[in-house]
Design a protein around this motif. Structure first.
Motif, PDB file in Angstrom:
ATOM      1  N   VAL A  43       0.844  -1.204   0.000  1.00 33.00           N
ATOM      2  CA  VAL A  43       0.000   0.000   0.000  1.00 33.00           C
ATOM      3  C   VAL A  43       0.877   1.251   0.000  1.00 33.00           C
ATOM      4  O   VAL A  43       0.603   2.222  -0.722  1.00 33.00           O
ATOM      5  N   MET A  44       1.951   1.241   0.786  1.00 31.84           N
ATOM      6  CA  MET A  44       2.865   2.379   0.792  1.00 31.84           C
ATOM      7  C   MET A  44       3.526   2.551  -0.568  1.00 31.84           C
ATOM      8  O   MET A  44       3.652   3.668  -1.073  1.00 31.84           O
ATOM      9  N   GLU A  45       3.933   1.451  -1.170  1.00 32.27           N
ATOM     10  CA  GLU A  45       4.585   1.511  -2.484  1.00 32.27           C
ATOM     11  C   GLU A  45       3.635   2.024  -3.551  1.00 32.27           C
ATOM     12  O   GLU A  45       4.026   2.785  -4.449  1.00 32.27           O
ATOM     13  N   ALA A  46       2.363   1.632  -3.454  1.00 28.82           N
ATOM     14  CA  ALA A  46       1.379   2.039  -4.452  1.00 28.82           C
ATOM     15  C   ALA A  46       1.140   3.545  -4.445  1.00 28.82           C
ATOM     16  O   ALA A  46       0.650   4.107  -5.434  1.00 28.82           O
ATOM     17  N   GLY A  47       1.487   4.206  -3.346  1.00 31.02           N
ATOM     18  CA  GLY A  47       1.300   5.648  -3.277  1.00 31.02           C
ATOM     19  C   GLY A  47       2.314   6.440  -4.076  1.00 31.02           C
ATOM     20  O   GLY A  47       2.205   7.661  -4.169  1.00 31.02           O
ATOM     21  N   GLY A  48       3.315   5.760  -4.638  1.00 28.35           N
ATOM     22  CA  GLY A  48       4.325   6.442  -5.442  1.00 28.35           C
ATOM     23  C   GLY A  48       5.495   6.917  -4.606  1.00 28.35           C
ATOM     24  O   GLY A  48       5.568   6.660  -3.399  1.00 28.35           O
TER      25      GLY A  48
ATOM     26  N   SER B 115      11.666   6.760  -7.207  1.00 31.12           N
ATOM     27  CA  SER B 115      11.305   5.377  -6.880  1.00 31.12           C
ATOM     28  C   SER B 115      10.134   5.334  -5.912  1.00 31.12           C
ATOM     29  O   SER B 115      10.042   6.174  -5.015  1.00 31.12           O
ATOM     30  N   PRO B 116       9.239   4.353  -6.068  1.00 28.14           N
ATOM     31  CA  PRO B 116       8.148   4.187  -5.101  1.00 28.14           C
ATOM     32  C   PRO B 116       8.622   3.619  -3.769  1.00 28.14           C
ATOM     33  O   PRO B 116       7.844   3.541  -2.824  1.00 28.14           O
ATOM     34  N   GLY B 117       9.890   3.221  -3.702  1.00 31.62           N
ATOM     35  CA  GLY B 117      10.464   2.819  -2.414  1.00 31.62           C
ATOM     36  C   GLY B 117       9.862   1.571  -1.810  1.00 31.62           C
ATOM     37  O   GLY B 117       9.662   1.516  -0.602  1.00 31.62           O
ATOM     38  N   GLY B 118       9.599   0.556  -2.617  1.00 30.62           N
ATOM     39  CA  GLY B 118       9.039  -0.672  -2.080  1.00 30.62           C
ATOM     40  C   GLY B 118       9.981  -1.367  -1.114  1.00 30.62           C
ATOM     41  O   GLY B 118       9.608  -1.724   0.004  1.00 30.62           O
ATOM     42  N   SER B 119      11.229  -1.566  -1.560  1.00 31.04           N
ATOM     43  CA  SER B 119      12.210  -2.189  -0.663  1.00 31.04           C
ATOM     44  C   SER B 119      12.901  -1.144   0.194  1.00 31.04           C
ATOM     45  O   SER B 119      13.227  -1.395   1.350  1.00 31.04           O
ATOM     46  N   ASP B 120      13.121   0.034  -0.348  1.00 30.63           N
ATOM     47  CA  ASP B 120      13.823   1.117   0.347  1.00 30.63           C
ATOM     48  C   ASP B 120      12.885   2.312   0.509  1.00 30.63           C
ATOM     49  O   ASP B 120      12.886   3.212  -0.323  1.00 30.63           O
ATOM     50  N   ASN B 121      11.983   2.323   1.564  1.00 32.28           N
ATOM     51  CA  ASN B 121      12.176   1.489   2.725  1.00 32.28           C
ATOM     52  C   ASN B 121      10.825   1.061   3.279  1.00 32.28           C
ATOM     53  O   ASN B 121      10.676   0.865   4.475  1.00 32.28           O
TER      54      ASN B 121
END
Length: 326
Positions: A59-64, A169-175
Motif C-alpha cells: 500500500v505504501m509503495e502504491a502511493g508512489g 522510486s516508489p520505495g518498495g524495498s527502500d524502505n
C-alpha cells in the motif's frame, strides 16, 4: 600411450574439480536465498506475519515516490499511524495487559556538517526544517523506574526506520518493507507482553516464558529487574543526507533513554535480511550473539561495514547518526 592416459586423467580431475566448485557455489547461493514460507495475514498477533507486513508495504509503495515533505510521504505516515493506533486499541479486547504505550509525533529542525562518504575533505552543510517523525514507546507499567531518565539512563531499545524514498522510486524495498516490518514487530510485542516484559495479562509477574518473542525459558531476565522499554521511531529525510535521523538524535525527547539501536534499512530488493553494519563494542557483541541464537536463519557480513568505513561508497544509512550518540 601412458602419457596420453595421464593427460586425460588430469583433464578429468580438473573438470571434476570445477564441477564440484560450481555445485558448492550454486548450493550455497540456493541455501542463502531460500526463504521461509511466508506466514499468512490471519496469523495470531503474537506471530510475525509476512502477509500483514507485505500488505502494508505494498500500500505504501502504491502511493508512489515519497520524498521528504511530499504528500505521498504524509500519506505513508498516516498509514503507519493508523496501524499503530489499531494495535493499541486492540489491547482492550484482552483487558489490562500491564503495558504503558505512548505514540507521539514531532517535527525536527537543525543543521550539521555532512562528510560525504566519510571523507572529512568533502563537507556539506545540511539544513532541514519541520521534518516529521512518528514514534511509539512500549514499557511495563509495573516497572517503577521513571520513564524519562531519572535512574534509567539509556535503558531503552530503539528500532529505527525511515519512511521516505528518493523522488524517482516508489520505495518498495527502500524502505516501505522495513517500515512494515517495524509495524509488525510492534504488533507482536504488544500481543506478547508476557513473554517480552515478564508481565501477565492482568499486570502480574510470571515465572515462565511463553513461546514467542522472548525465546526459551532460559532466556528469561530477572522479573524484578528494570526491563527498560522498546521504542520504535519512524523518521524521514534519510535519502537526502540523513537529516531526519540527525533530528531524532539531537531533539527527540525519548532519544536520551536509548541504550541500544537497531536500524532497519534496504540493501537490495530481494533475499534474506542481513546484519550489514554494526558498531564495535561489548554490547554489540552481546546483541549479535543473542540475535544469532534467537533467529531462525541469522545472516550477516562485516564486508559492508568495512566498505562504508573505508569511504568506498559515497553513501550511508541512518546508522551513522545513531552510532554517533548511542
Amino acid at each position: 600411450f601412458p602419457t596420453r592416459r595421464s593427460s586425460d586423467l588430469d583433464t578429468n580431475r580438473v573438470l571434476i574439480a570445477w564441477a564440484l566448485i560450481v555445485l558448492a557455489c550454486s548450493s550455497g547461493w540456493y541455501l542463502d536465498r531460500r526463504l521461509p514460507t511466508p506466514v499468512a495475514e490471519d496469523a495470531p498477533p503474537t506471530v510475525f506475519s509476512e502477509g500483514r507486513a507485505l500488505k502494508l508495504a505494498r500500500v505504501m509503495e502504491a502511493g508512489g515516490p515519497r520524498p521528504a515533505g511530499s504528500h505521498a510521504e504524509a500519506r505513508a505516515f498516516d498509514l503507519i499511524r493508523e496501524e499503530l493506533r489499531t494495535i493499541e486499541s486492540s489491547r482492550s479486547k484482552v483487558g489490562d495487559d500491564g503495558l504503558d504505550i505512548d505514540i507521539v509525533e514531532h517535527s525536527h529542525s537543525g543543521q550539521f556538517p555532512l562528510h560525504v562518504g566519510g571523507d572529512t575533505r568533502h563537507e556539506q552543510l545540511m539544513v532541514y526544517g519541520d521534518l516529521a517523525s512518528l514514534a511509539i514507546r512500549i514499557r511495563s507499567r509495573d516497572d517503577d523506574v521513571p520513564p524519562e531518565g531519572k535512574g534509567r539512563a539509556r535503558s531503552a531499545m530503539l528500532v529505527s526506520v525511515h519512511v521516505d524514498s528518493v523522488h524517482t522510486s516508489p520505495g518498495g524495498s527502500d524502505n516501505a518493507a522495513s517500515a512494515a516490518v517495524a509495524v509488525e514487530l510492534v504488533r507482536n510485542v504488544v500481543a506478547d507482553a508476557d513473554a517480552l516484559f515478564g508481565v501477565g495479562l492482568r499486570g502480574t509477574e510470571t515465572s515462565r516464558v511463553k513461546p514467542g518473542l522472548a525465546g526459551t525459558e532460559e532466556s528469561r531476565p530477572d522479573p524484578t529487574s528494570a526491563r527498560g522499554a522498546l521504542i520504535v521511531m519512524f523518521s524521514t529525510g534519510e535519502e537526502y543526507g540523513l537529516v531526519g535521523a540527525h533530528g531524532l538524535v539531537t531533539t527527540h525527547p525519548w532519544f536520551p533513554q536509548v541504550g541500544f539501536a537497531v536500524n532497519l534499512e534496504a540493501m537490495g530488493n530481494g533475499g534474506p535480511h542481513r546484519m550489514f553494519q554494526a558498531t564495535p563494542g561489548v554490547l554489540t557483541s552481546r546483541f549479535l550473539r543473542m540475535w544469532s541464537e534467537a533467529s531462525r536463519k541469522p545472516s550477516g557480513t562485516v564486508v559492508a561495514s568495512d566498505v562504508f568505513a573505508a569511504g568506498l561508497i559515497a553513501s550511508d544509512t541512518d546508522h551513522r547518526d545513531r552510532k554517533s550518540v548511542v
